[in-house]
Design a protein around this motif. Structure first.
Motif, mmCIF file in Angstrom:
data_model
loop_
_atom_site.group_PDB
_atom_site.id
_atom_site.type_symbol
_atom_site.label_atom_id
_atom_site.label_comp_id
_atom_site.label_asym_id
_atom_site.label_seq_id
_atom_site.Cartn_x
_atom_site.Cartn_y
_atom_site.Cartn_z
ATOM 1 N N PRO A 89 0.801 -1.236 0.000
ATOM 2 C CA PRO A 89 0.000 0.000 0.000
ATOM 3 C C PRO A 89 0.831 1.282 0.000
ATOM 4 O O PRO A 89 0.259 2.362 0.054
ATOM 5 C CB PRO A 89 -0.765 -0.121 1.319
ATOM 6 N N TYR A 90 2.154 1.179 -0.042
ATOM 7 C CA TYR A 90 2.969 2.395 0.052
ATOM 8 C C TYR A 90 3.284 2.977 -1.326
ATOM 9 O O TYR A 90 3.289 2.253 -2.318
ATOM 10 C CB TYR A 90 4.251 2.111 0.854
ATOM 11 N N THR A 91 3.525 4.292 -1.350
ATOM 12 C CA THR A 91 3.639 5.027 -2.611
ATOM 13 C C THR A 91 4.907 5.898 -2.641
ATOM 14 O O THR A 91 4.825 7.116 -2.689
ATOM 15 C CB THR A 91 2.416 5.950 -2.785
ATOM 16 N N PRO A 92 6.095 5.248 -2.599
ATOM 17 C CA PRO A 92 7.321 6.042 -2.528
ATOM 18 C C PRO A 92 7.725 6.620 -3.874
ATOM 19 O O PRO A 92 8.694 6.182 -4.481
ATOM 20 C CB PRO A 92 8.363 5.029 -2.045
ATOM 21 N N SER A 93 7.023 7.630 -4.319
ATOM 22 C CA SER A 93 7.346 8.176 -5.632
ATOM 23 C C SER A 93 6.773 9.580 -5.746
ATOM 24 O O SER A 93 5.719 9.861 -5.173
ATOM 25 C CB SER A 93 6.773 7.225 -6.679
ATOM 26 N N ALA A 94 7.480 10.444 -6.456
ATOM 27 C CA ALA A 94 7.090 11.860 -6.513
ATOM 28 C C ALA A 94 5.677 12.027 -7.044
ATOM 29 O O ALA A 94 5.325 11.472 -8.085
ATOM 30 C CB ALA A 94 8.062 12.629 -7.392
ATOM 31 N N GLY A 95 4.867 12.755 -6.305
ATOM 32 C CA GLY A 95 3.530 13.117 -6.775
ATOM 33 C C GLY A 95 2.485 12.022 -6.666
ATOM 34 O O GLY A 95 1.338 12.227 -7.047
ATOM 35 N N ARG A 96 2.858 10.831 -6.144
ATOM 36 C CA ARG A 96 1.842 9.761 -6.038
ATOM 37 C C ARG A 96 0.993 9.946 -4.802
ATOM 38 O O ARG A 96 1.499 10.089 -3.699
ATOM 39 C CB ARG A 96 2.514 8.394 -5.995
ATOM 40 N N LYS B 5 4.191 18.408 -1.370
ATOM 41 C CA LYS B 5 3.568 19.575 -1.992
ATOM 42 C C LYS B 5 2.799 19.206 -3.265
ATOM 43 O O LYS B 5 1.680 19.669 -3.477
ATOM 44 C CB LYS B 5 4.643 20.618 -2.346
ATOM 45 N N THR B 6 3.427 18.382 -4.104
ATOM 46 C CA THR B 6 2.784 18.032 -5.376
ATOM 47 C C THR B 6 1.489 17.268 -5.127
ATOM 48 O O THR B 6 0.454 17.551 -5.732
ATOM 49 C CB THR B 6 3.754 17.200 -6.243
ATOM 50 N N VAL B 7 1.564 16.312 -4.204
ATOM 51 C CA VAL B 7 0.373 15.537 -3.863
ATOM 52 C C VAL B 7 -0.741 16.457 -3.356
ATOM 53 O O VAL B 7 -1.902 16.341 -3.765
ATOM 54 C CB VAL B 7 0.739 14.484 -2.788
ATOM 55 N N LEU B 8 -0.380 17.384 -2.498
ATOM 56 C CA LEU B 8 -1.371 18.293 -1.932
ATOM 57 C C LEU B 8 -1.951 19.199 -3.021
ATOM 58 O O LEU B 8 -3.165 19.416 -3.082
ATOM 59 C CB LEU B 8 -0.736 19.111 -0.807
ATOM 60 N N GLY C 90 9.319 12.426 10.260
ATOM 61 C CA GLY C 90 8.011 12.929 9.823
ATOM 62 C C GLY C 90 7.952 13.374 8.368
ATOM 63 O O GLY C 90 6.933 13.910 7.934
ATOM 64 N N TYR C 91 9.022 13.138 7.593
ATOM 65 C CA TYR C 91 8.985 13.538 6.181
ATOM 66 C C TYR C 91 8.222 12.504 5.356
ATOM 67 O O TYR C 91 8.589 11.328 5.336
ATOM 68 C CB TYR C 91 10.402 13.742 5.616
ATOM 69 N N PRO C 92 7.150 12.946 4.678
ATOM 70 C CA PRO C 92 6.279 12.005 3.980
ATOM 71 C C PRO C 92 6.987 11.075 2.985
ATOM 72 O O PRO C 92 6.692 9.884 2.951
ATOM 73 C CB PRO C 92 5.280 12.921 3.264
ATOM 74 N N TYR C 93 7.932 11.605 2.225
ATOM 75 C CA TYR C 93 8.595 10.722 1.262
ATOM 76 C C TYR C 93 9.333 9.594 1.994
ATOM 77 O O TYR C 93 9.268 8.431 1.594
ATOM 78 C CB TYR C 93 9.559 11.512 0.374
ATOM 79 N N PHE C 94 10.016 9.941 3.082
ATOM 80 C CA PHE C 94 10.758 8.935 3.841
ATOM 81 C C PHE C 94 9.795 7.905 4.455
ATOM 82 O O PHE C 94 10.093 6.714 4.510
ATOM 83 C CB PHE C 94 11.602 9.599 4.942
ATOM 84 N N ILE C 95 8.653 8.374 4.905
ATOM 85 C CA ILE C 95 7.661 7.443 5.467
ATOM 86 C C ILE C 95 7.271 6.398 4.421
ATOM 87 O O ILE C 95 7.193 5.204 4.695
ATOM 88 C CB ILE C 95 6.409 8.213 5.957
ATOM 89 N N GLN C 96 7.060 6.873 3.184
ATOM 90 C CA GLN C 96 6.679 5.932 2.122
ATOM 91 C C GLN C 96 7.813 4.965 1.807
ATOM 92 O O GLN C 96 7.586 3.770 1.579
ATOM 93 C CB GLN C 96 6.262 6.697 0.852
ATOM 94 N N VAL C 97 9.047 5.468 1.785
ATOM 95 C CA VAL C 97 10.191 4.608 1.451
ATOM 96 C C VAL C 97 10.393 3.532 2.522
ATOM 97 O O VAL C 97 10.518 2.336 2.212
ATOM 98 C CB VAL C 97 11.481 5.450 1.284
ATOM 99 N N TYR C 98 10.394 3.931 3.797
ATOM 100 C CA TYR C 98 10.619 2.943 4.862
ATOM 101 C C TYR C 98 9.420 2.012 5.015
ATOM 102 O O TYR C 98 9.579 0.817 5.268
ATOM 103 C CB TYR C 98 10.971 3.643 6.187
ATOM 104 N N GLY C 99 8.225 2.553 4.840
ATOM 105 C CA GLY C 99 7.022 1.713 4.904
ATOM 106 C C GLY C 99 7.052 0.666 3.793
ATOM 107 O O GLY C 99 6.752 -0.511 4.009
#
Ligand SMILES: Nc1ncnc2c1ncn2[C@@H]1O[C@H](COP(=O)(O)OP(=O)(O)O)[C@@H](O)[C@H]1O
Ligand SMILES: [Mg+2]
Length: 393
Positions: free
Chosen positions: A7-14, A55-58, A270-279
């Motif tokens: 379920p994780y989305t480690p990618s720009a803008g996803r 930012k892009t996602v938002l 708390g950085y969203p991209y890192f959360i997706q990568v580690y998740g």
């Protein structure tokens, strides 16, 4: 764990499965939509923050809110690459036509006001090189087609205003990487928004970009400051970060051991991209079937850091020249912000102006200036990465 259901989305803008901690900004867009319905206006919005903060996602979520409300919308991207200028114009034209067509197909009666708006949108788009436009109306010659972008945009807004108020909608142009938007387009959007605000027309620019974006806007235009609500998009709070990490797994019936989640939240800051990568790594490496254990988290920590080093960080690092890398290594000795003149001393050039390094690294999107004479990385944890590299090299 099953890779198919990851379920994780480690990618720009996803779009993440769980969009944590962004309710305020989403509400702000909903308020603009509600205000347009009753015929009042508000202000544009600027989202600025570090790389990977979401930012892009938002921006795309805000765009979707406007689309769902039937607005005329477009999403363009600032870029310093060649061809970017032409591309943003074509995208603006094509998006406006597409949303005008959606508007046309939703309305059963073609009112005079709507017809007039569609005619001018057709003329505007053709001038920007989007041919084959099918809006089901004549194209109006001599409106919004002088070729001066700022002037044409203003005419377009003028001609669209009666239809916007009749339909209770607005126009919004979403701009990602706005700090890199070409000066002509930036000037046109800002002056159009300024004029629209004076006339109570709901035309908004919603921009996203690096922390230097508010500064870029202030420099480009003296009235930019009052045109926007400025929002710093920051790392998630510990509670929000926990939610962002555990909710996607929970949606698949998988839970984290408390210590496992704590470890991963700690390393992501708390950085969203890192959360997706580690998740993502935790999901891949866990033997499951329904729990991510502390041991899984330890494995994920190592694998996630490696994935970041070989992708996220390296791709940025490799944009820099040798001299710029020396400069960034000297910056990395600081915890947080650096004083530019001290960095010059560290690279053995005391008293020399940091100007050239500063300019080119800002242009490459690697650093920004949080305050006069100060510098910082646009990429969170960049200093740690540079220290890790030094150990390797
Ligand atoms: N609010 C959020 N909660 C959880 N994950 C998020 C959130 N916002 C973004 N992400 C994830 O973070 C990553 C970076 O998002 P992106 O919007 O591309 O960042 P930016 O544009 O700031 O560099 C993506 O993998 C995305 O899925
Ligand atoms: Mg982005």
């Amino acid at each position: 764990m099953d890779l198919v259901t990851n379920p994780y989305t480690p990618s720009a803008g996803r779009r993440p499965l769980e969009l944590a901690g962004r309710d305020r900004e989403l509400d702000e867009m909903r308020v603009l939509v509600a205000r347009a319905q009753v015929g009042t206006t508000g202000r544009g919005l600027v989202l600025s923050g570090l790389r990977g903060v979401g930012k892009t996602v938002l921006l795309r979520e805000l765009h979707a809110i406007a689309d769902d409300a039937g607005w005329l919308t477009s999403e363009i991207e600032g870029s310093r690459l060649t061809g970017a200028k032409a591309r943003s114009r074509a995208t603006l034209a094509r998006d406006l036509v597409a949303s005008a067509r959606r508007l046309r197909s939703r309305t059963t009666v073609l009112t005079d006001k709507l017809r007039s708006a569609l005619e001018t949108i057709g003329a505007f788009s053709l001038k920007l090189g989007v041919a084959g436009v099918e809006l089901g109306v004549e194209r109006r010659e001599g409106r919004a087609d002088t070729g001066d972008l700022g002037f044409d945009l203003e005419e377009l807004i003028t001609d669209a205003a009666p239809a916007l108020s009749e339909q209770g909608i607005g126009i919004a142009v979403f701009v990602d990487e706005m700090q890199d938007l070409d000066a002509e387009m930036l000037g046109a959007l800002l002056s159009a928004q300024h004029r629209a605000a004076q006339r109570d027309i709901p035309f908004y620019v919603v921009g996203a970009g690096l922390p230097n974006l508010p500064g870029v806007l202030a420099e480009s235009n003296s009235y930019a400051e009052r045109q926007f609500d400025y929002r710093t998009i920051a790392a998630l709070s510990p509670d929000e970060a926990l939610q962002a990490l555990v909710a996607p797994a929970a949606a698949r019936g998988v839970t984290y051991e408390q210590r496992a989640a704590q470890l991963l939240i700690h390393v992501t800051d708390g950085y969203p991209y890192f959360i997706q990568v580690y998740g993502d790594q935790a999901w891949r490496l866990s033997v499951g079937p329904d729990t991510i254990t502390y041991t899984d988290a330890l494995e994920a920590h190592a694998a996630g850091t490696e994935a970041l080093d070989f992708g996220f960080f390296t791709s940025r690092w490799e944009r820099a020249t040798d001299a710029e890398r020396r400069f960034m290594r000297a910056m990395a000795q600081d915890d947080g912000r650096s004083v530019a003149s001290e960095v010059m001393t560290r690279v053995g050039m005391p008293g020399t102006s940091p100007g050239p390094y500063r300019r080119s690294l800002i242009a490459k999107g690697l650093i920004y200036s949080p305050d006069r004479g100060q510098l910082a990385f646009t990429v969170p944890h960049m200093a740690d990465y540079i220290s890790r590299r030094l150990d390797d090299d």
